[in-house]
Write a protein that holds these residues in place. Structure first.
Motif, PDB file in Angstrom:
ATOM      1  N   ALA A  91       0.939  -1.005  -0.024  1.00 53.54           N
ATOM      2  CA  ALA A  91      -0.033   0.085  -0.022  1.00 53.54           C
ATOM      3  C   ALA A  91       0.825   1.238  -0.081  1.00 53.54           C
ATOM      4  CB  ALA A  91      -0.993   0.114   1.263  1.00 53.54           C
ATOM      5  N   ARG A  92       1.830   1.327   0.758  1.00 56.47           N
ATOM      6  CA  ARG A  92       2.608   2.484   0.751  1.00 56.47           C
ATOM      7  C   ARG A  92       3.343   2.514  -0.611  1.00 56.47           C
ATOM      8  NH1 ARG A  92       4.382   0.240   5.843  1.00 56.47           N
ATOM      9  NH2 ARG A  92       6.470  -0.639   4.988  1.00 56.47           N
ATOM     10  N   ARG A  93       3.944   1.532  -1.387  1.00 53.15           N
ATOM     11  CA  ARG A  93       4.518   1.510  -2.655  1.00 53.15           C
ATOM     12  C   ARG A  93       3.167   2.320  -3.689  1.00 53.15           C
ATOM     13  NH1 ARG A  93       6.093  -3.450  -2.844  1.00 53.15           N
ATOM     14  NH2 ARG A  93       4.963  -4.309  -4.575  1.00 53.15           N
ATOM     15  N   TRP A  94       1.966   1.998  -3.289  1.00 50.40           N
ATOM     16  CA  TRP A  94       0.938   2.426  -4.167  1.00 50.40           C
ATOM     17  C   TRP A  94       0.619   3.891  -3.907  1.00 50.40           C
ATOM     18  CZ3 TRP A  94      -3.000  -2.246  -4.193  1.00 50.40           C
ATOM     19  CH2 TRP A  94      -2.470  -3.266  -5.166  1.00 50.40           C
ATOM     20  N   GLY A  95       1.061   4.247  -2.628  1.00 49.12           N
ATOM     21  CA  GLY A  95       0.590   5.546  -2.242  1.00 49.12           C
ATOM     22  C   GLY A  95      -0.751   5.524  -1.588  1.00 49.12           C
ATOM     23  N   GLY A  96      -1.261   4.338  -1.320  1.00 47.42           N
ATOM     24  CA  GLY A  96      -2.611   4.104  -0.907  1.00 47.42           C
ATOM     25  C   GLY A  96      -2.624   3.870   0.448  1.00 47.42           C
ATOM     26  N   SER A  97      -3.277   2.847   0.956  1.00 44.85           N
ATOM     27  CA  SER A  97      -3.483   2.437   2.431  1.00 44.85           C
ATOM     28  C   SER A  97      -4.094   1.040   2.648  1.00 44.85           C
ATOM     29  CB  SER A  97      -4.337   3.576   3.012  1.00 44.85           C
ATOM     30  OG  SER A  97      -5.688   3.520   2.493  1.00 44.85           O
TER      31      SER A  97
END
Length: 404
Positions: free
Chosen positions: A128-134
């Motif tokens: 999720a961090r890599r995606w800029g998500g959560s």
């Protein structure tokens, strides 16, 4: 009243435990964490390693073919198509394959549950961090029925959900999750689903029948008793074209699952020896008989350990698990013990050192539990020992902690 089942025996009349090399100085009540390998599979792995070391230049070029043969045996055991199955070191490694291979979803969410295995959830957080998500966490009550658990998971889906990760059997809470219902909903919504089935191989006759999912991972070294480092990754969607091993090797351009059969100079003897463990249980007792024994023994263990805790504390130690597992059971610990994962692990280590018992302690929602496991080498006497000798010590430890 639940009665103790008669112990399983080897064909020559010896106790089943004689087929293992477990230390007689310990009571082994935690098969669910790391498994236990029968001697026949240990010897097979040693034979294979000796063969590898005698002629490595012969061994490694031939290894992909041999891995593919072992993969076919595992696929037959799980009742899946061998073309859908790759071998990986463990379930967490299989989850990491998914996390490292999925196409980028900027801002995407990964939906997990509060029962998820810590390492797999950590991997979801990194994705999720890599995606800029959560990461969004669905809260599933321990006592939730299949319908309630499914509803709790589906309620966590948003228009940003890019992956759902759910356990088939939960580790800390020893319950099944309704993966068939969750999978059907995920497929309707077009959301990829990863099922962590780490504990499942060996505990269900046809564990993937009727399931819809993208990727399922399951450890062969737990209830399947294979040498550690042998797990199955099963794919049932177009995602197979995206999945690659964590290590690129000369088969990187091969199709799935052949690209997983070649992994350079890794020690793949755990893969090759896994069929020896699966075959040993089948020819000695039959997996269906073994599962029946595990279920009856876990019923007995849960009852007598729970009664022992209740008798000493005056409070019910029974745990309402909505979808209990045949070979894994929870009993509530005296208040003050194993309230966190770190405390639970420390209690595990102390119990081994001071009480002579290998047992799992878990924590969920700030409450501590003993998670009892059963396998064919266990007998009723193992759990009677825990109830008679260990439960009083645990209560003493809890009271000492409360006074400090």
């Amino acid at each position: 009243m639940t009665t103790a089942p008669s112990p399983l025996l080897l064909p020559d009349g010896r106790p089943a435990a004689q087929a293992w090399t477990l230390s007689p100085a310990l009571r082994h009540l935690n098969h669910g964490s790391f498994g236990a390998v029968p001697q026949v599979a240990q010897l097979e792995q040693q034979r294979l390693r000796a063969e590898m070391d005698r002629a490595p230049v012969v061994w490694f070029p031939a290894l992909p073919r041999r891995v593919a043969e072992a993969r076919a045996v595992v696929a037959d055991f799980l009742r899946v198509d061998a073309a859908d199955l790759a071998l990986v070191p463990n379930a967490s490694g299989g989850a990491s394959v998914v996390y490292g291979s999925l196409p980028a979803r900027p801002g995407g969410e990964v939906l997990v549950t509060d029962h998820g295995y810590g390492a797999v959830t950590m991997g979801a957080q990194r994705l999720a961090r890599r995606w800029g998500g959560s990461v969004r966490t669905a809260r599933v009550p321990l006592a939730a029925t299949a319908e309630q658990a499914c509803a709790a998971v589906l309620a966590g889906i948003t228009d940003r959900t890019a992956l759902i990760v759910v356990d088939h059997i939960t580790s800390a809470t020893a319950r099944w999750m309704p993966v068939a219902e969750i999978g059907a909903a995920a497929r309707r919504l077009g959301i990829p689903l990863l099922i962590d089935g780490a504990h499942v191989p060996g505990l269900a006759e046809d564990p993937l029948a009727g399931l819809e999912f993208d990727v399922w991972v399951g450890n062969l070294h737990k209830f399947g008793c294979a040498p550690r480092g042998a797990s199955a990754l099963v794919v049932r969607s177009g995602l197979r074209d995206e999945l690659h091993p964590l290590i690129d090797s000369w088969a990187a351009e091969a199709p799935f699952p052949e690209r997983f059969d070649t992994q350079g100079t890794i020690d793949a003897t755990s893969y090759l020896a896994a069929p020896a463990s699966l075959a040993f249980v089948e020819r000695t007792w039959g997996w269906r008989t073994a599962r029946g024994y595990l279920h009856a023994l876990a019923d007995y263990a849960e009852r007598i350990v729970g009664e022992a805790v209740t008798a000493l504390t005056g409070e019910s130690a029974a745990v309402d698990v909505g979808m209990p597992v045949n070979a894994l059971r929870l009993v509530r610990l005296p208040a003050g013990l194993a309230g966190t994962r770190v405390e639970a692990d420390a209690l595990r280590d102390r119990a081994a050192a001071e009480l002579g018992v290998e047992v799992a302690f878990t924590s969920f929602g700030g409450v501590g539990y003993v998670r009892l496991s059963a396998h064919v080498y266990n007998t009723a006497a193992d759990y009677e020992y825990f109830a008679d000798r260990c439960v009083p010590a645990l209560l003493s430890w809890a009271r000492s902690r409360a006074r400090s």
